[in-house]
Structures are given as C-alpha cells and as structure tokens.
Enzyme design. Structure first.
Site, PDB file in Angstrom:
ATOM      1  N   LYS A 152      47.376  40.573  36.011  1.00 37.30           N
ATOM      2  CA  LYS A 152      48.124  41.749  35.540  1.00 37.30           C
ATOM      3  C   LYS A 152      49.596  41.530  35.849  1.00 37.30           C
ATOM      4  O   LYS A 152      49.982  41.326  37.001  1.00 37.30           O
ATOM      5  CB  LYS A 152      47.606  43.004  36.240  1.00 37.30           C
ATOM      6  N   LYS A 192      46.299  41.312  31.255  1.00 36.37           N
ATOM      7  CA  LYS A 192      47.007  42.530  30.859  1.00 36.37           C
ATOM      8  C   LYS A 192      48.499  42.335  31.020  1.00 36.37           C
ATOM      9  O   LYS A 192      48.906  41.853  32.079  1.00 36.37           O
ATOM     10  CB  LYS A 192      46.528  43.670  31.756  1.00 36.37           C
TER      11      LYS A 192
END
Ligand code: PBG
Length: 333
Positions: A204, A258
C-alpha cells in the site's frame, strides 16, 4: 518455412466479427470478483452524500443493510466496510469496542445476508483516532511524532476480535504496520478464529489518490502525513515483493496492491513472482472521482472507461478488484 508474416498472417482476421472477438477474448470480468467498499455511521435513515464521490454515501446501519442486500442480488463477491465512529480519541477506542460502530454494523449485515455475501472489514485506526493516524502515537524527543508499531499491533488484535465476534467473514488490515499479519493471525487463532482469512493490504503506497476517501471516512491526518508507514511510490517493485512475501509468510491468504491503475507494474511483478496466490487490487477513491468528474463534464464515456480499466487491472494479474463501481459493473456485465 514458417508462415510468419504478411500477407499470410493477418491479425485482423480474428477482429472482424463480434462473435470471433468474443471467442478469443482472454480477459473476462465477472461480478463475483468485485468487492464494494461501503461507509457506515450511526443514526437511522441516513444516506449522506460524499461530495467528491458521486453515488457513494455515509450510510446508517439500516441503509447499509439495504446496500448489502443489493450486493447479494447483483452477485458481487463481497463488501468491505469502513466505520465512522460517533466519537474519536487518541487511540481509537470505538474500533475496539463491542458497542462500537463496526460491531453493530457487521452483526446487522450478517444477520440479513447470512452466507450469501462475504462481509469484509477494514482494520485500521485512522477513522477512529482524533489525530487521524493509523495507530497509537508516540511523541519523539524533537517534538515530532511517530506511529508506535508494536503498540498498534496489540490494538489491531483487539479490533480484529471485535470484528470476528460480530461475524466478519474476512479481515483486511490496511495500516501498513510491520508484523500486522503475524499479530492478527496468532491473535485470531488463539481465540478460535483460525478459519477466518486475512486479506492484507500488503503493498500500500502513500498515495494522493486516497484524497476523496479521507473525506468520505473522515480520516484525514490532522498533522503530518502517512509517509513513515505507507510505501514510497518511487520504491522499486522489489520492495512490494518483500512486503507481499513477508505477509504470505506471516499467514496472509490474499494480498493486495493499492492503488491499482498507477501501480499496474507492481501488480504484474507480484503476479509473476507468486503464481497461485490470490491478488486483490484496490481501485481507490481518487481513481473513481477523476473518472466521475470527467464523465460529468461529458469529456469521457464512463462505462467504457471503467470496463477498460477493470480489464487492465485484471490483465496485470489481479483476480479480485475493490472498486466503487462494483454495483455498476455487475449491471453492465
Ligand atoms: C485506511 C484506508 C485508506 C483507504 C483504505 N483504507 C485510507 C488511507 O490509507 O489514507 C483508501 C481507500 C480509497 O482511497 O478508496 N487506512
């Protein structure tokens, strides 16, 4: 001699007819691979619009249940819930409370949908802390602050157990704390929840694409940024591989990259390295808002762009996509 060039070879032959194009199509999308993010808050009959994310709302639990029922009838793979508590404090107590917003929300949804829909919960503290950071803060000697990794892990386990006892089907830690999967796995196993999978936000990035989400979830850091825990966008793919590898070793069942579209190279690198591991990609709020804004102006065709984007994310190697278009996609496909 191999007939390997024009005019014997004409790649357009398979493109003339729609039926032929359909026959050889390689990347196929379907609703069961999409997960719909939903925001829940206290109250009744509330559908509070999120200005930067048209068609998305902060929902009270009764409204959330209606959305979950829709997700079932559309055949979606699941929903992922983000809680907006009534009160915030320095450690995010609501997140760890059996009477907190998520405890109530998960119970209500599971009561209605049973095993017809996967209810996934996001595990993090930024929505629950008054400072908006993803864990417990420590003051540093120079007056600055840091997120205390190991103290946050203990709270994450408390949060996870609240979600598990409420009936969550899968837990998704998103705070980018080192060792979070290991801590959660052993905490869950100890309490008899060894069958609940973990979908880890493994790679992320500290991304500006999360802007609209922070408005939606009221989780903007009140000072500083998340650069000391989320990944640097300039990091080579190898760092994402290490994050994913560690999470898998610690017991993650599904790993996430992400955001999605600006990180297709990362999805592909992870896929090349780990065959047979389910990879999720989060098509985040900023990616949604940009398309919505351009579509509202009539500058692009929303449906075509979204289908093309989902195809790209899937082609890059993701098998699961978290997207704010999940309901639309189910209708379009
Ligand atoms: C919580 C969390 C965030 C997102 C998912 N979980 C925000 C953040 O890290 O600041 C972003 C999702 C989106 O932008 O759609 N940590």
């Amino acid at each position: 001699m191999l007939l390997s060039s024009f005019p014997a070879v004409r790649l357009r032959r398979l493109r003339y007819e729609p039926a032929m194009r359909r026959l050889v199509r390689e990347t196929v999308l379907s609703p069961e691979h999409f997960i719909l993010p939903l925001f829940v808050r206290s109250g009744k009959g509330i559908r509070q619009a999120i200005p930067s994310m048209p068609n998305h709302f902060q929902l009270s639990i009764d409204e959330l249940v209606l959305e979950a029922e829709q997700a079932v009838s559309l055949g979606l793979g699941g929903i992922i819930l983000f809680g907006i508590p009534e009160t915030k404090d320095s450690i995010g107590s609501d997140a760890m409370s059996e009477t907190g917003i998520m405890a109530h929300a998960v119970r209500a949804v599971k009561q209605t949908v049973g095993n017809k829909l996967l209810v996934i919960t996001d595990l993090c503290f930024c929505e629950y802390t008054d400072h908006g950071h993803c864990g417990v803060l420590n003051e540093k000697p120079d007056g600055g602050f840091e997120v205390d990794n190991d103290a946050t892990l203990e709270n994450l386990v408390r949060q996870a157990l609240v979600h598990a006892r409420s009936g969550a089907d899968m837990l998704a830690p998103s705070g980018m704390m080192d060792g979070m999967v290991r801590a959660l796995r052993s905490g869950l196993d100890r309490e008899g929840f060894s069958q609940i999978p973990i979908m880890s936000y493994a790679a992320k990035y500290a991304s500006a694409f999360y802007g609209p989400f922070r408005e939606a979830a009221e989780s903007c850091p009140q000072f500083g940024n998340r650069n000391s825990y989320q990944m640097d966008p300039s990091a080579a793919a190898g760092q994402a591989i290490r994050e994913v590898q560690l999470d898998l070793e610690e017991g993650a069942d599904i790993v996430m990259v992400k955001p999605a579209l600006a990180y297709l190279d990362i999805i592909r690198s992870v896929r090349n390295r780990f065959e047979g591991v389910p990879i999720a990609a989060y098509n985040v709020s900023g990616e949604y808002s940009m398309v919505k804004a351009a579509a509202e102006k009539g500058w692009i065709d929303e449906k075509t762009i979204v289908l093309e984007s989902m195809t790209a994310i899937t082609r890059a190697g993701a098998n699961i996509i978290l997207t704010y278009w999940a309901k639309n996609l189910a209708q379009w496909l």
